[in-house]
Motif scaffolding. Structure first.
Motif, PDB file in Angstrom:
ATOM      1  N   ASN A   1      35.559 -25.493-122.788  1.00 38.28           N
ATOM      2  CA  ASN A   1      35.589 -25.663-121.336  1.00 38.28           C
ATOM      3  C   ASN A   1      35.129 -27.079-121.000  1.00 38.28           C
ATOM      4  O   ASN A   1      34.013 -27.466-121.319  1.00 38.28           O
ATOM      5  N   VAL A   2      36.011 -27.853-120.366  1.00 37.44           N
ATOM      6  CA  VAL A   2      35.693 -29.215-119.956  1.00 37.44           C
ATOM      7  C   VAL A   2      35.575 -29.234-118.437  1.00 37.44           C
ATOM      8  O   VAL A   2      36.439 -28.728-117.724  1.00 37.44           O
ATOM      9  N   GLY A   3      34.502 -29.806-117.923  1.00 36.53           N
ATOM     10  CA  GLY A   3      34.307 -29.790-116.480  1.00 36.53           C
ATOM     11  C   GLY A   3      32.983 -30.420-116.091  1.00 36.53           C
ATOM     12  O   GLY A   3      32.456 -31.246-116.844  1.00 36.53           O
ATOM     13  N   PRO A   4      32.393 -29.995-115.002  1.00 37.15           N
ATOM     14  CA  PRO A   4      32.918 -28.979-114.088  1.00 37.15           C
ATOM     15  C   PRO A   4      34.064 -29.518-113.238  1.00 37.15           C
ATOM     16  O   PRO A   4      34.173 -30.723-113.032  1.00 37.15           O
ATOM     17  N   VAL A   5      34.908 -28.598-112.771  1.00 41.98           N
ATOM     18  CA  VAL A   5      35.978 -28.936-111.840  1.00 41.98           C
ATOM     19  C   VAL A   5      35.713 -28.155-110.555  1.00 41.98           C
ATOM     20  O   VAL A   5      35.757 -26.930-110.545  1.00 41.98           O
ATOM     21  N   MET A   6      35.388 -28.886-109.487  1.00 43.61           N
ATOM     22  CA  MET A   6      34.991 -28.271-108.218  1.00 43.61           C
ATOM     23  C   MET A   6      35.837 -28.842-107.096  1.00 43.61           C
ATOM     24  O   MET A   6      36.278 -29.989-107.166  1.00 43.61           O
ATOM     25  N   ALA A   7      36.034 -28.057-106.028  1.00 42.28           N
ATOM     26  CA  ALA A   7      36.729 -28.537-104.834  1.00 42.28           C
ATOM     27  C   ALA A   7      35.811 -28.445-103.632  1.00 42.28           C
ATOM     28  O   ALA A   7      35.024 -27.503-103.506  1.00 42.28           O
ATOM     29  N   TYR A   8      35.941 -29.422-102.769  1.00 41.55           N
ATOM     30  CA  TYR A   8      35.192 -29.483-101.510  1.00 41.55           C
ATOM     31  C   TYR A   8      36.229 -29.431-100.397  1.00 41.55           C
ATOM     32  O   TYR A   8      36.948 -30.400-100.152  1.00 41.55           O
ATOM     33  N   LEU A   9      36.350 -28.258 -99.759  1.00 40.98           N
ATOM     34  CA  LEU A   9      37.354 -28.063 -98.708  1.00 40.98           C
ATOM     35  C   LEU A   9      36.776 -28.459 -97.365  1.00 40.98           C
ATOM     36  O   LEU A   9      35.783 -27.878 -96.907  1.00 40.98           O
ATOM     37  N   VAL A  10      37.406 -29.440 -96.716  1.00 39.01           N
ATOM     38  CA  VAL A  10      36.929 -29.944 -95.424  1.00 39.01           C
ATOM     39  C   VAL A  10      38.074 -29.899 -94.416  1.00 39.01           C
ATOM     40  O   VAL A  10      39.204 -29.524 -94.740  1.00 39.01           O
ATOM     41  N   SER A  11      37.793 -30.321 -93.190  1.00 37.36           N
ATOM     42  CA  SER A  11      38.805 -30.311 -92.139  1.00 37.36           C
ATOM     43  C   SER A  11      39.741 -31.511 -92.275  1.00 37.36           C
ATOM     44  O   SER A  11      39.417 -32.510 -92.927  1.00 37.36           O
ATOM     45  N   ASN A  12      40.905 -31.413 -91.641  1.00 37.91           N
ATOM     46  CA  ASN A  12      41.852 -32.530 -91.640  1.00 37.91           C
ATOM     47  C   ASN A  12      41.240 -33.772 -90.985  1.00 37.91           C
ATOM     48  O   ASN A  12      41.539 -34.901 -91.376  1.00 37.91           O
ATOM     49  N   ARG A  13      40.377 -33.543 -89.992  1.00 33.76           N
ATOM     50  CA  ARG A  13      39.728 -34.673 -89.317  1.00 33.76           C
ATOM     51  C   ARG A  13      38.691 -35.323 -90.228  1.00 33.76           C
ATOM     52  O   ARG A  13      38.629 -36.551 -90.335  1.00 33.76           O
ATOM     53  N   PHE A  14      37.908 -34.513 -90.920  1.00 33.19           N
ATOM     54  CA  PHE A  14      36.820 -35.059 -91.722  1.00 33.19           C
ATOM     55  C   PHE A  14      37.322 -35.779 -92.965  1.00 33.19           C
ATOM     56  O   PHE A  14      36.681 -36.729 -93.435  1.00 33.19           O
ATOM     57  N   ILE A  15      38.467 -35.363 -93.493  1.00 26.57           N
ATOM     58  CA  ILE A  15      38.959 -35.999 -94.719  1.00 26.57           C
ATOM     59  C   ILE A  15      39.387 -37.440 -94.453  1.00 26.57           C
ATOM     60  O   ILE A  15      39.589 -38.227 -95.389  1.00 26.57           O
ATOM     61  N   GLN A  16      39.517 -37.802 -93.176  1.00 26.19           N
ATOM     62  CA  GLN A  16      39.828 -39.185 -92.835  1.00 26.19           C
ATOM     63  C   GLN A  16      38.601 -40.087 -92.971  1.00 26.19           C
ATOM     64  O   GLN A  16      38.717 -41.315 -92.976  1.00 26.19           O
ATOM     65  N   LYS A  17      37.422 -39.489 -93.052  1.00 29.60           N
ATOM     66  CA  LYS A  17      36.181 -40.270 -93.113  1.00 29.60           C
ATOM     67  C   LYS A  17      35.710 -40.422 -94.562  1.00 29.60           C
ATOM     68  O   LYS A  17      34.602 -40.029 -94.939  1.00 29.60           O
ATOM     69  N   LEU A  18      36.559 -41.015 -95.381  1.00 28.49           N
ATOM     70  CA  LEU A  18      36.264 -41.111 -96.807  1.00 28.49           C
ATOM     71  C   LEU A  18      35.018 -41.944 -97.088  1.00 28.49           C
ATOM     72  O   LEU A  18      34.274 -41.659 -98.031  1.00 28.49           O
ATOM     73  N   ASP A  19      34.774 -42.972 -96.277  1.00 26.53           N
ATOM     74  CA  ASP A  19      33.601 -43.814 -96.501  1.00 26.53           C
ATOM     75  C   ASP A  19      32.307 -43.030 -96.281  1.00 26.53           C
ATOM     76  O   ASP A  19      31.327 -43.215 -97.016  1.00 26.53           O
ATOM     77  N   VAL A  20      32.317 -42.152 -95.255  1.00 25.04           N
ATOM     78  CA  VAL A  20      31.131 -41.338 -94.967  1.00 25.04           C
ATOM     79  C   VAL A  20      30.866 -40.378 -96.128  1.00 25.04           C
ATOM     80  O   VAL A  20      29.731 -40.238 -96.598  1.00 25.04           O
ATOM     81  N   ILE A  21      31.920 -39.713 -96.589  1.00 20.81           N
ATOM     82  CA  ILE A  21      31.762 -38.752 -97.694  1.00 20.81           C
ATOM     83  C   ILE A  21      31.358 -39.480 -98.967  1.00 20.81           C
ATOM     84  O   ILE A  21      30.535 -38.983 -99.746  1.00 20.81           O
ATOM     85  N   LYS A  22      31.938 -40.654 -99.189  1.00 21.50           N
ATOM     86  CA  LYS A  22      31.600 -41.447-100.380  1.00 21.50           C
ATOM     87  C   LYS A  22      30.108 -41.761-100.422  1.00 21.50           C
ATOM     88  O   LYS A  22      29.459 -41.614-101.467  1.00 21.50           O
TER      89      LYS A  22
END
Length: 456
Positions: A81-102
């Protein structure tokens, strides 16, 4: 651990360096996992493969996208098992704020592996893939970046948005329940889930659905103040406070304050609520005021890599004078929780410790009740302490904002709140950190029962 692609005549192989001889012991076939993608591969030792690296047949690149990142690896006699592989599901509006999430990821998420940032609209149920971005750390913060990709399903999912029921059920089934916060319940559903518990019931304000105007009058016969709240929604939107002084009814909201009327049925806001009464509920008012400001508390209950509920801290929120809510728009100032207890109730250190223990124990029990309804791991509990220091739970938030955390000015506390859910997702993906402490539920069992009995 890095992944290197090996050209080997289109064979499905996995290669390990010489240092894995004792771990592998016997070659042959093992099931290889990357998130939910799996394939049976033939195990080989490649003597010239660098340490800290595994090799995969290059033809597998056509089947699964494995970004060039640093991973953990789990190996046993049946699987890799190679990982971890995780997803962070956010809103369409929030995914535009990549600098904030970064910035949040860089400061607060110290985990290896693949972190996928995606939205519901980018999930392909038929292909079992999701499009989005993955975080590529750099040797310096300035070199870190988000890169686009199309990914196979992850092993775990951290939800910050509601998901349509059909997609939600699909993801729940595919991940075998490793998705949180799984159910986006409203205020009324929260009350229905918690109220049957005989202990927590004592910490819930009397709450009823709105059916007719007499429901309001009857509640005001018992309590000096009531709140009319929409079952759905957040941020204090739509909340109305009603008080009765024996002669007039005083109606207050975010927009308009202290209107006095002789009867409720004629007031325009009440009339509006009665037209959509099924969407509203009435709640006993249990305000705590300080210098004419309403005060409530927000406590953060989270799971981390131990998969146990823990209190990450709490704050007090002081509203502007006259406001019926303490949300960010009507917030006057914030205070660290312990300091607020000292200020509001003039407690010494022993008194603060005992009250904090009582608060945390009650909130822990409430979260354990939520776990009967789904998988949760990140909850902000809004509560009030009345003049007798009795705790009243107002709301349990699945999708809360981080702005108030930054205003406190405690970066360690701020980063801890952001970090813990990702550590929980990390462990759900199968890479659980070693927990050297006894779990909270066992370690504190006797103490918990003692505190709950004293709160009855």
């Amino acid at each position: 651990m890095k992944v290197k692609w090996i050209k080997d005549n289109e064979e499905d192989n996995i290669y390990f360096p010489r240092s894995f001889l004792q771990t592998i012991q016997s070659q042959g076939k093992r099931m290889f996992y990357f998130g939910l993608w799996k394939k049976e591969l033939t195990v080989n030792i490649l003597t010239d493969l660098s340490e800290g690296m595994i090799g995969l047949s290059r033809n597998l690149k056509e089947e699964v996208f494995i970004p060039d990142l640093d991973y953990e690896i789990l190996v046993d006699e049946k699987q890799v098992n190679v990982g971890p592989v995780m997803a962070y599901l956010v809103s369409n509006r929030f995914i535009q704020k990549l600098d904030v999430i970064k910035e949040r990821i860089e400061n607060a998420v110290p985990v290896k592996g693949l972190l996928i940032l995606s939205t519901v609209s980018r999930i392909n149920v038929e292909n079992e893939t999701m499009e989005g971005y993955y975080f590529q750390p750099g040797s310096k913060k300035a070199e870190s970046q988000w890169k686009e990709g199309n990914f196979k399903y992850p092993a775990s999912i951290f939800k910050r948005v509601p998901v349509p029921s059909d997609i939600d059920e699909h993801l729940y089934e595919k991940t075998n329940g490793r998705i949180f916060n799984s159910n986006f319940f409203n205020k009324w559903e929260m009350w229905e889930w918690l109220h049957p518990d005989p202990v927590i019931r004592k910490h819930l304000p009397t709450t009823k659905e709105v059916n007719r105007i007499d429901d309001l009058y009857n509640m005001l016969d018992i309590y000096p103040a009531i709140y009319l709240k929409p079952k759905e929604g957040s941020g204090g939107k739509g909340i109305i406070q009603v008080k009765y002084d024996g002669h007039f009814y005083q109606i207050s909201s975010k927009q308009e304050k202290h209107e006095k009327v002789e009867n409720l049925e004629g007031h325009r806001k009440i009339k509006k609520i009665m037209k959509k009464k099924s969407k509203y509920m009435i709640q006993q008012g249990v305000p705590l005021t300080h210098d004419s400001r309403n005060v409530d508390f927000r406590l953060y209950m989270q799971k981390d890599e131990t998969q146990q509920w823990k209190c990450s801290g709490f704050i007090a929120r002081f509203a502007v004078p006259g406001s019926v809510t303490t949300n960010m728009r009507y917030l006057d100032y914030l205070m660290e929780g312990s300091e607020a207890l000292r200020k509001l109730f003039q407690l010494d250190e022993k008194g603060i410790t005992e009250l904090e223990q009582k608060i945390e124990t009650i909130c822990l029990r409430a979260c354990q009740l939520l776990d009967k309804q789904g998988c949760f791991g990140d909850i902000a509990i809004d509560f009030i302490l009345d003049q007798n220091q009795h705790l009243w739970i107002l709301e349990m938030n699945k999708r809360y904002g981080y702005k108030s955390l930054s205003l406190i000015g405690d970066s360690e506390f701020h980063n801890k709140i952001i970090s813990n859910p990702f550590l929980f997702a990390y462990s759900l993906a199968g890479f659980k950190a070693e927990n050297t402490e006894t779990s909270h539920s066992e370690k504190e069992k006797g103490k918990l029962e003692k505190v709950l009995k004293s709160s009855k």
